[in-house]
Design an enzyme around this catalytic site. Structure first.
Site, PDB file in Angstrom:
ATOM      1  CD  GLU B  65      -3.033   0.344   2.110  1.00  0.00           C
ATOM      2  OE1 GLU B  65      -2.755  -0.546   2.299  1.00  0.00           O
ATOM      3  OE2 GLU B  65      -4.583   0.582   2.087  1.00  0.00           O
ATOM      4  CD  GLU B 309     -16.124  18.333  39.628  1.00  0.00           C
ATOM      5  OE1 GLU B 309     -16.619  18.724  40.477  1.00  0.00           O
ATOM      6  OE2 GLU B 309     -17.303  17.821  39.324  1.00  0.00           O
TER       7      GLU B 309
END
Lengths: 110, 506
Positions: B65, B309
């Protein structure tokens, strides 16, 4: 090119160089002495003798088992593969060359 | 009598893969790696060879490829210097990538004898024991005859077996579930099949690897997540493959709050995973700060905080408000804060990042604030596996962890997070709001502490300049945990008697 000396089976090397038109440099890559190899070699000679003037072409047969690096350089995947090195551009024909019309088309002859 | 002999395997040294394959790839055999576009087939194939080269085992990469030049460049980002290995004679390419410039003409019969001769020659030249072929489907770009390729695939696997190499053969598939390969035959010509998947799960890419079959040998069944990490390559994360074999420590450490240590009858354990549950603002981040504060008094301790947070600046400011100087602690090498958005990564990558930070900083305790925020990073199943993985990691290293979890309701209640992780944790501390006669108060209780006695009281605490101050037990109030506190004496005055010894509070 120095690696030309490596070729084991130079079937026919023409002595003269054509003075008109194009010179064909053909290399046929085969894997060992198989039926397909012999068929391809025979077909190629017939086609050249029929369609090309003597002395205007050279044929070299390369056995990839003996020269895998040459096959590597040319990225040969399938055999038999015929490569038309000259005239440019380079052309590839894969198969035992038994379909003559397609060979002529691929080589740009006739 | 039947005798069962396990087929020997060669370790791939791809992190986690040797665990799920129970030792690596079967030696001298061809393993098919099937996956859709972008599923990581080329990386897996190259990594198998690269780790071989690192150990001095030679390798041949057959590419159908990408060109060798592209591969050298693309794989460099994983830290593999293929050019150097080529120069050392450890690595060889067989370049079977398609030449787009000059498509061939076909005339008569042919086979792939040239390719096989080249592979065999390359293997002999470098003395390779590992071969990768990537990807077999791309050969269709050059050879359009699918029937011929099927026949040649049989010859190819026979060749690989004859020359005695361990090979990875990659193949595309168009869907994530269904046929293994394009030709529908690859799985029959190889004894071993690995499937790579690249699924979209809650708008996030989720990569998994599955060993579909390893003929005649054992392996872990089912899909296992993996991630592609820069400079490392594929990292397989066998989340559910952990053994419950951690040794338990009896060594106590401070929670950072002496009253809480007393409630736990001596503090936390050194390898304990504790969960702090509470509604928003109930004091979870404060608990983390107290927990971090404790390392100041102990010369051998270091804390690592994962914040999902609040930002580093917010955390530092909060801590300063409670009398803890995070900046100074960081300068002293006692603390490291890693703040990131939970949504920025999937669980696999969060886990890899956390492990890397833990390995790098070598903390004795970590805090994760909060697990509820991390819950947003993927599916519930992945979350549970993530929790198991991170708790196993800290337990294996004998470090303690404090996890926080936010309850969805202000009063009482529990969250999905808790139901997922409560059984995994060794200790649970609840922080709850208690409403009483116009006041909101805060209560703390130790619900569970594996391996130790602990107080069962719900005690009031307040938050001041020096952090958390735990006071008296709530008396004459019931139903705090369910969120519906009921006071025994309904008179307004009875608030005065809520605590036997009120400290000037109204």
């Amino acid at each position: 090119m120095s690696w030309v000396r490596l070729f084991t089976v130079p079937v026919l090397v023409s002595a003269r160089v054509g003075y008109l038109g194009l010179v064909f440099t053909l290399k046929l890559y085969v894997t060992g002495e198989t039926l397909a190899s012999r068929t391809a070699i025979r077909n190629l000679h017939e086609i050249c003798e029929t369609y090309l003037d003597e002395g205007r072409y050279t044929i070299e047969v390369i056995n990839v088992i003996d020269h895998p690096q040459l096959a590597e350089n040319e990225k040969i995947v399938a055999t038999p593969t015929l490569i038309r090195e000259l005239p440019h551009p380079m052309q590839r024909i894969i198969g035992d060359l038994s379909d003559r019309d397609r060979v002529l088309l691929g080589l740009d002859i006739a | 009598m039947l005798e069962f002999t396990e087929i020997p395997k060669v370790p791939t040294r791809i992190p986690g893969l040797d665990m799920i394959s129970e030792g690596g790839l079967p030696i001298g055999r061809t393993t098919l790696v099937s996956g859709s576009a972008g599923s990581g087939k080329t990386i897996l194939a190259a990594q198998f060879l690269a780790h071989g080269c690192e150990d001095g085992e030679s390798a041949v990469f057959v590419t159908f490829e990408e060109t060798p030049a592209d591969l050298r460049r693309n794989l460099q980002s994983f830290g593999w210097d293929i050019q150097a290995w080529e120069d050392q004679g450890l690595w060889a390419f067989v370049d079977a990538s398609a030449d787009i410039d000059s498509p061939p003409t076909f005339s008569g019969d042919y086979d792939l004898g040239a390719l096989f001769a080249r592979i065999e020659s390359a293997v002999r030249t470098v003395g390779a024991s590992r071969v990768a072929l990537d990807s077999i489907g791309a050969i269709l770009n050059q050879i359009p005859d699918g029937r011929l390729i099927r026949a040649e695939l049989f010859r190819l696997t026979a060749l690989l077996k004859r020359i005695g190499v361990t090979a990875l053969l990659t193949s595309e598939r168009s869907t994530e579930h269904g046929d293994i390969g394009k030709f529908g035959i690859e799985e029959f010509v190889t004894d071993n099949v690995i499937v790579l998947r690249n699924l979209l799960e809650q708008e996030r890419r989720h990569r998994t690897i599955e060993i579909l079959k390893f003929r005649g040998t054992h392996h872990l069944k089912g899909e296992t997540p993996f991630s592609v990490v820069p400079r490392r390559g594929i990292v397989v994360i066998p989340l559910s493959g952990y053994d419950l074999s951690q040794v338990s420590s009896n060594l106590r450490i401070s929670s950072g709050n002496s009253e809480l240590d007393d409630m736990c009858h001596g503090g936390f354990f050194r390898d304990m995973v504790a969960l702090v549950s509470g509604a928003t603002g109930a004091g979870k981040t404060l608990m983390v700060t107290e927990y971090v504060r404790a390392v100041q008094d102990s010369p051998d301790e270091k804390a690592l905080v994962f914040a999902y947070e609040e930002s580093r600046d917010q955390l530092t400011r909060n801590a300063a408000g409670w009398g803890v100087d995070y900046e100074q602690m960081e300068r002293d090498g006692k603390l490291r804060i890693v703040a990131s958005y939970p949504e920025s990564l999937g669980y696999e990558d969060h886990l890899i990042k956390m492990k890397a930070e833990i390995d790098d900083f070598q903390p004795t305790r970590i805090a994760i604030d909060s697990m509820s925020a991390l819950e947003r990073a993927g599916s519930q199943r992945s979350f549970r596996e993530f929790v198991i993985a991170i708790t196993s990691t800290v337990k294996a290293k004998e470090i303690s962890a404090l996890l926080t979890s936010t309850t969805p309701t202000l009063m009482g209640g529990s969250s999905v997070t808790e139901s997922h992780i409560s059984s995994i944790t060794d200790g649970i501390i609840l922080l709850r709001y208690v409403e009483g006669f116009g006041d909101i108060r805060r209560g703390i209780t130790v619900l569970k502490l594996r391996g130790s006695q602990h107080d069962n009281e719900i005690r009031e605490f307040d938050i001041g300049e020096n952090g958390m101050r735990i006071g008296k037990t709530f008396r004459k109030v019931t139903g705090i945990l369910t969120g519906v506190p009921v006071h025994f004496e309904s008179e307004i005055e009875s608030i005065e008697q809520l605590f036997p010894d009120p400290e000037g509070k109204a």
